[in-house]
Scaffold this active site. Structure first.
Site, short mmCIF file in Angstrom:
data_model
loop_
_atom_site.label_atom_id
_atom_site.label_comp_id
_atom_site.label_asym_id
_atom_site.label_seq_id
_atom_site.Cartn_x
_atom_site.Cartn_y
_atom_site.Cartn_z
CB CYS A 164 -0.65 -0.08 1.52
SG CYS A 164 -1.33 -1.20 1.37
NE ARG A 181 4.01 1.72 -1.27
CZ ARG A 181 5.35 0.39 -0.86
NH1 ARG A 181 6.59 0.91 -1.00
NH2 ARG A 181 5.08 0.46 0.11
CD1 TRP A 223 -2.55 -4.86 -4.47
CD2 TRP A 223 -2.21 -6.30 -2.43
NE1 TRP A 223 -2.65 -6.07 -4.44
CE2 TRP A 223 -2.44 -6.81 -3.54
CE3 TRP A 223 -1.85 -6.51 -1.18
CZ2 TRP A 223 -2.54 -8.41 -3.72
CZ3 TRP A 223 -1.60 -8.42 -1.73
CH2 TRP A 223 -1.95 -8.86 -2.19
CG ASN A 227 2.45 -0.51 3.37
OD1 ASN A 227 2.00 -1.90 2.99
ND2 ASN A 227 3.96 -0.39 3.33
N GLY A 228 0.43 -2.96 5.55
CA GLY A 228 1.65 -4.17 6.38
C GLY A 228 -0.07 -5.36 7.02
CD GLU A 251 11.65 -11.76 -15.60
OE1 GLU A 251 11.30 -12.13 -14.84
OE2 GLU A 251 10.84 -10.69 -15.57
CE LYS A 264 8.89 -7.64 -16.13
NZ LYS A 264 9.08 -8.95 -15.36
CD GLU A 317 5.24 -8.71 -13.80
OE1 GLU A 317 5.35 -8.77 -12.25
OE2 GLU A 317 6.02 -9.15 -14.19
CG HIS A 328 10.72 -35.46 -19.48
ND1 HIS A 328 10.81 -36.60 -19.67
CD2 HIS A 328 11.68 -35.00 -19.95
CE1 HIS A 328 12.49 -37.07 -19.89
NE2 HIS A 328 12.83 -35.62 -20.43
CE LYS A 350 8.41 -2.39 -9.19
NZ LYS A 350 8.71 -2.56 -10.59
C1 AGP Z 1 8.53 -9.04 -11.39
O1 AGP Z 1 7.95 -8.34 -12.77
C2 AGP Z 1 7.48 -8.69 -10.09
N1 AGP Z 1 6.89 -7.16 -10.44
C3 AGP Z 1 7.78 -9.46 -9.26
O2 AGP Z 1 7.80 -10.46 -9.25
C4 AGP Z 1 8.69 -8.90 -7.79
O3 AGP Z 1 10.13 -9.25 -8.69
C5 AGP Z 1 8.92 -9.26 -7.12
O4 AGP Z 1 7.72 -9.29 -6.21
C6 AGP Z 1 10.34 -8.99 -6.13
O5 AGP Z 1 9.90 -8.07 -5.12
P1 AGP Z 1 11.64 -7.09 -5.65
O6 AGP Z 1 12.38 -7.09 -6.30
O7 AGP Z 1 11.42 -6.32 -4.85
O8 AGP Z 1 12.23 -8.15 -3.85
#
Ligand code: AGP
Length: 605
Positions: free
Chosen positions: A2, A27, A73, A99-100, A478, A482, A485, A501, A600
């Protein structure tokens, strides 16, 4: 998870709070709200994005020069008006944002209900407000300390307390909180971009700090209720980092900032062909080092997987890579000869932070690769290497990942040299190759056109595969992440040799497959794998080095990228994968920077 902002000064608070929330919207963005202090606290909150909140603010024009704000969030309680922050306690003693996650909120909620407290929302945050209300003894700082002694979990809280309308109070544990020190005004924020336009002087709030803010003062108390000395840091980040500067999305801008992010990260670590780390390992540590753990989440985990291939091949040290949410609970075997590396853009990811603390408790030497200055993971590691990528705003990481890869290349070479497996000359040559990568990334950005064209072929797919071998394999994960997400197209990254397999049964006519084949030693095997999926109807997009022969005959589309040492290829190969996800998402009309359900920084478990 958040975003929290606060302002105390002489200007109208509402517009400053809203502007700050917009800077932190990455966030979390399922609801937002502000509270303006005064004889009576005015709360305005609304479901959805900041624009929805602004529309409500325009109706009430809350006047006042002190306030707090929040963009959410959702963790506990659906994203709606009732669960949106701020929350005010039943007797109006406190209005706060959080936040938390409060892990024992149900126990406390039941206890307070028995005392007659009536709850409006389903949030754990409201429990903090009601508990504060119940424990309030006329002294907000003492009350914060008492609340902190009852709640379990993670929190960063900003609050306005009845009878103290000329100040704002904050407390935090395991979630970020920054105080921006202005001239006759002070600011609160979860992250640097929200205070950058106003001041570069900041105090990074520490766990178990209890802060009392006036427009002219920052007073910090400890758990013992005694005032603490504070150190004001200067933020080196530019305001530019938090602006789009003409790009349609932050993600696009950050993809194009990758050459600079890589260069600004690795250059300080390389001096005349030698590697200079910003911290010292304990005397003799690297000589005795016989095991490395790399722990991270999401894309950062993929960086760890890539680093495994490079470090093991160059330095011959076993590398165990874990996702942090598993590492922290699997009772890892660690000792003082272990090096634990934590990779994190935000430096606040809850599982990664918990894994760091677990590793330190077990005696391992901990280092982190982090992008956000003074973040918790950076501060708590024995050593930290900052990725100088600048503020990364898009939820989908690109330039921070690129910079993390750069650090891994440098670290692998450093360890190989320490182990006597890489002589000075070879080291100098390798560091020169690392320094030449930004130019190759620059050239790879020209794949923008073909990836844009290919995105038209994949945008309506329901499922896709990314396959590769060796050092290309982590990039499959990766590239898949990408795409998933931000475009919401389901996809899987798979070892190309593993497909037969079981999973190859999913390949049918028209299934899109991205085949990454940049390792010459594995090219023929990859060509065989491409033929296998093509024979079953797949539409194959190959990513190969310029000059690769025999690929046009077996793939439907080919993306050529510049050639580099196989250890350094990930920094090149990842670029078209990022662009493919970006363009596909734009074609689908989704918000590239703020994908649904995500935030984020995942600062909760
Ligand atoms: C990657 O595009 C994502 N946003 C997510 O997987 C991110 O890499 C992951 O949450 C780790 O975040 P951090 O690098 O801030 O620890």
């Amino acid at each position: 998870m958040c975003g929290i902002v606060g302002y105390i000064g002489e200007k109208q608070a509402a517009p400053i709070l809203v502007e700050g929330l917009r800077k932190l919207e990455y966030r979390g963005y399922d609801s937002a709200g502000i509270a303006i202090s005064g004889e009576n606290v005015t709360v305005v909150k609304e479901k959805g994005r900041i624009d929805n909140l602004q529309a409500e603010i325009d109706k009430v024009y809350p006047v006042g020069t002190i306030g707090i704000g929040h963009t959410r969030w959702a963790t506990h309680g659906i994203p709606d008006h009732i669960n949106a922050h701020p929350h005010t306690s039943m007797n109006g003693i406190v209005t706060l944002v959080h936040n938390g996650i409060i892990e024992n909120y149900i126990e406390i909620k039941n206890e307070l209900k028995e005392k007659g407290y009536v709850f409006k929302s389903e949030t754990d945050t409201e429990v903090i407000a009601q508990l504060f209300d119940n424990l309030f003894n006329g002294n907000p700082v003492e009350t914060m300390i008492n609340v902190a002694s009852r709640v379990e979990g993670s929190y960063a809280v900003a609050m306005i307390v009845k009878g103290f309308s000329d100040r704002v109070f904050t407390m935090k544990k395991d979630n970020p909180m920054i105080i921006g020190k202005g001239n006759g005004e002070n600011f609160i924020a979860s992250d640097i971009p929200a205070i950058l336009p106003y001041t570069k002087d900041c105090y990074i709030v520490k766990d178990n700090d209890f802060v009392e803010l006036t427009k002219d003062g920052i007073t910090v108390y400890g758990l013992d209720g005694k005032e603490k000395e504070i150190e004001i840091n200067s933020i080196s980040m530019s305001v530019d980092a938090a602006q789009k500067n003409g790009y349609d999305y932050f993600m696009e801008k950050e993809i194009y900032e990758q050459p600079k992010a890589f260069r600004d990260t690795v250059s300080p670590l390389i001096k005349d062909g030698r590697i200079v780390l910003p911290f010292e390992f304990p005397q003799g540590f690297t000589k005795k080092l016989n095991r490395i753990h790399i722990v991270a989440c999401g894309s950062a985990y993929h960086v760890g997987m890539t680093a495994k291939y490079i470090i093991e091949d160059m330095a011959r040290i076993p590398v165990i890579v874990d996702i942090a949410s598993e590492f922290r609970y699997r009772n890892p075997i660690l000792n003082e000869n272990d090096l634990c590396i934590f990779v994190s853009q935000s430096g606040e990811t809850a599982d990664t932070l918990a894994s760091l603390r677990e590793s330190k408790a077990r005696g391992a030497f901990t280092m982190s690769i982090v992008n956000v200055l003074y973040s918790t993971i950076a501060r708590e590691s024995n050593g930290v290497i900052y990725t100088n990528a600048g503020a990364e705003i898009a939820v989908a990481t690109t330039k921070a990942l690129m910079a993390q890869l750069g650090v891994c290349y440098v670290l692998a070479a450093f360890l190989a040299h320490e182990k006597g497996l890489m002589g000075d000359d070879i080291l100098h040559q390798f560091t020169d190759e690392i320094l030449a990568i930004p130019e190759k990334i620059e050239r790879t950005l020209t794949t923008d056109d073909i990836t844009k064209e290919i995105s038209g072929y994949i945008k309506d797919r329901h499922s896709m595969f990314f396959i590769g071998r060796g050092i290309d394999y982590p990039l499959c994960l990766e590239g898949s992440l990408k795409l998933k997400e931000i475009s919401y197209i389901h996809s899987e990254g798979y070892g190309a040799g593993e497909l037969k397999h079981g999973t190859i049964s999913l390949i049918e006519n028209g299934t899109a497959v991205v085949a990454i084949a940049t390792d010459d030693a594995l090219l023929n095997k990859m060509i065989s794998n491409i033929k296998e999926v093509r024979a079953r109807g797949a539409f194959v997009i190959a990513v190969v080095k310029e000059g690769t022969k025999g690929i046009h005959e077996v793939a439907d589309k080919v993306i050529y990228v510049p050639s580099a040492s196989r250890y350094l290829m990930p920094s090149i190969t990842v670029v078209p994968l990022q662009l493919l996800a970006y363009h596909t998402t734009v074609l689908k009309g989704f918000d590239v920077d703020k994908p649904r359900n995500l935030a984020k920084s995942v600062t909760v478990e």
